[in-house]
Design an enzyme around this catalytic site. Sequence first.
Site, PDB file in Angstrom:
ATOM      1  N   ASP A   1       0.825  -1.207   0.000  1.00  0.00           N
ATOM      2  CA  ASP A   1       0.000   0.000   0.000  1.00  0.00           C
ATOM      3  C   ASP A   1       0.864   1.263   0.000  1.00  0.00           C
ATOM      4  OD1 ASP A   1      -2.292   1.471   0.024  1.00  0.00           O
ATOM      5  OD2 ASP A   1      -2.859   1.011   2.082  1.00  0.00           O
ATOM      6  N   GLY A   2       0.338   2.298  -0.636  1.00  0.00           N
ATOM      7  CA  GLY A   2       1.004   3.611  -0.581  1.00  0.00           C
ATOM      8  C   GLY A   2       1.570   4.090  -1.911  1.00  0.00           C
TER       9      GLY A   2
ATOM     10  N   ASN B   1     -10.627  -3.093  -6.376  1.00  0.00           N
ATOM     11  CA  ASN B   1      -9.820  -2.119  -7.140  1.00  0.00           C
ATOM     12  C   ASN B   1     -10.446  -1.727  -8.490  1.00  0.00           C
ATOM     13  OD1 ASN B   1      -6.589  -3.339  -5.954  1.00  0.00           O
ATOM     14  ND2 ASN B   1      -7.845  -1.640  -5.213  1.00  0.00           N
TER      15      ASN B   1
ATOM     16  N   LEU C   1      -6.768  -5.512   7.050  1.00  0.00           N
ATOM     17  CA  LEU C   1      -6.468  -6.557   6.058  1.00  0.00           C
ATOM     18  C   LEU C   1      -7.108  -6.293   4.696  1.00  0.00           C
ATOM     19  CD1 LEU C   1      -6.728  -9.862   8.136  1.00  0.00           C
ATOM     20  CD2 LEU C   1      -4.671  -8.826   7.186  1.00  0.00           C
TER      21      LEU C   1
HETATM   22  C1  FPP Z   1      -1.943  -0.009  -3.358  1.00  0.00           C
HETATM   23  O1  FPP Z   1      -1.504   1.322  -3.348  1.00  0.00           O
HETATM   24  C2  FPP Z   1      -1.426  -0.718  -4.536  1.00  0.00           C
HETATM   25  C3  FPP Z   1      -2.176  -1.324  -5.496  1.00  0.00           C
HETATM   26  C4  FPP Z   1      -3.654  -1.310  -5.474  1.00  0.00           C
HETATM   27  C5  FPP Z   1      -1.584  -1.965  -6.678  1.00  0.00           C
HETATM   28  C6  FPP Z   1      -0.291  -2.702  -6.446  1.00  0.00           C
HETATM   29  C7  FPP Z   1       0.276  -3.006  -7.755  1.00  0.00           C
HETATM   30  C8  FPP Z   1       1.611  -3.084  -8.055  1.00  0.00           C
HETATM   31  C9  FPP Z   1       2.681  -2.911  -7.077  1.00  0.00           C
HETATM   32  C10 FPP Z   1       2.041  -3.282  -9.469  1.00  0.00           C
HETATM   33  C11 FPP Z   1       1.612  -4.483 -10.245  1.00  0.00           C
HETATM   34  C12 FPP Z   1       1.862  -5.815  -9.665  1.00  0.00           C
HETATM   35  C13 FPP Z   1       2.653  -6.792 -10.170  1.00  0.00           C
HETATM   36  C14 FPP Z   1       2.485  -8.170  -9.643  1.00  0.00           C
HETATM   37  C15 FPP Z   1       3.702  -6.574 -11.170  1.00  0.00           C
HETATM   38  P1  FPP Z   1      -2.569   2.504  -3.477  1.00  0.00           P
HETATM   39  O2  FPP Z   1      -2.724   2.848  -4.917  1.00  0.00           O
HETATM   40  O3  FPP Z   1      -3.836   2.135  -2.788  1.00  0.00           O
HETATM   41  O4  FPP Z   1      -1.840   3.658  -2.710  1.00  0.00           O
HETATM   42  P2  FPP Z   1      -2.531   4.856  -1.894  1.00  0.00           P
HETATM   43  O5  FPP Z   1      -3.261   4.228  -0.739  1.00  0.00           O
HETATM   44  O6  FPP Z   1      -1.354   5.679  -1.448  1.00  0.00           O
HETATM   45  O7  FPP Z   1      -3.431   5.582  -2.841  1.00  0.00           O
END
Ligand code: FPP
Length: 244
Positions: free
Chosen positions: A17-18, A65, A194
Amino acid sequence: MASKERSMPKHVGLIMDGNGRWAKARMLPRVMGHNAGTKTLKRIALKASDMGITNLTVYAFSTENWKRSEEEVSGIFKLLVKFVNSELQELKDKNVHVNILGDRDKLPDYVCESLDKLVGETSHCDGMNFNIALNYGGRAELVRSVKAICEDVKAGRIDADDIDEELISSHLYTGEKNIPDADLIIRTSGEERLSNFLVWQASYSELMFTDTLWPDFSNEEFEDMIFRYMGRERRFGGRNEEDK
Ligand code: FPP
């Protein structure tokens, strides 16, 4: 049942996250945060494999998402395909076996093709299981398990009295791939929940949270958390040895 955990966790879950906040702080589009997060993911996956962790499950895209903008959703999928194209060889060289956990039905065809390649070409690898939770939700996973069990009852293959925890576990994505319950779940970015990740498998997980945003999560912080886990006492509902 109480025991000081001295061994490496067999299964570590990561809530990455983040990424969005990381990008916002740099006045970049959110997808650039996911791009940076993908680099962190590669680094941490290789570190986990080097440390001898046998299962690493990462929450890459949840069933919730889809509520994000089209641009962000397709940006994440494109990063995933880029990741497969650029990292597949190294994953194979490191003997990493990739599994996908989640419902493929809603995923675009080009993503499914890329996932097939990733899973197919690492299927012979017997090192770390690198499990990518994609279009995954813990509750949806439980519903799927219950439906499959009901079909078996309806068809007379099993009796309702045969339903127990082991049977439910075996019908989860993780159970189908012999992935054990999570020993440790790590979430970055300061959020402490979670969010529908490994709901059943997290019943006895140790949880660790850090304020670090996922793109900034270092190998050292990861290693430190693994060592802290190894020093923790896990009672699984039992009592402390000294209290007996
Ligand atoms: C959460 O941060 C992150 C996600 C929803 C996506 C995670 C995806 C990747 C790291 C890339 C793709 C994966 C692979 C397997 C190559 P957020 O967007 O919720 O952050 P925020 O809370 O700061 O807005």
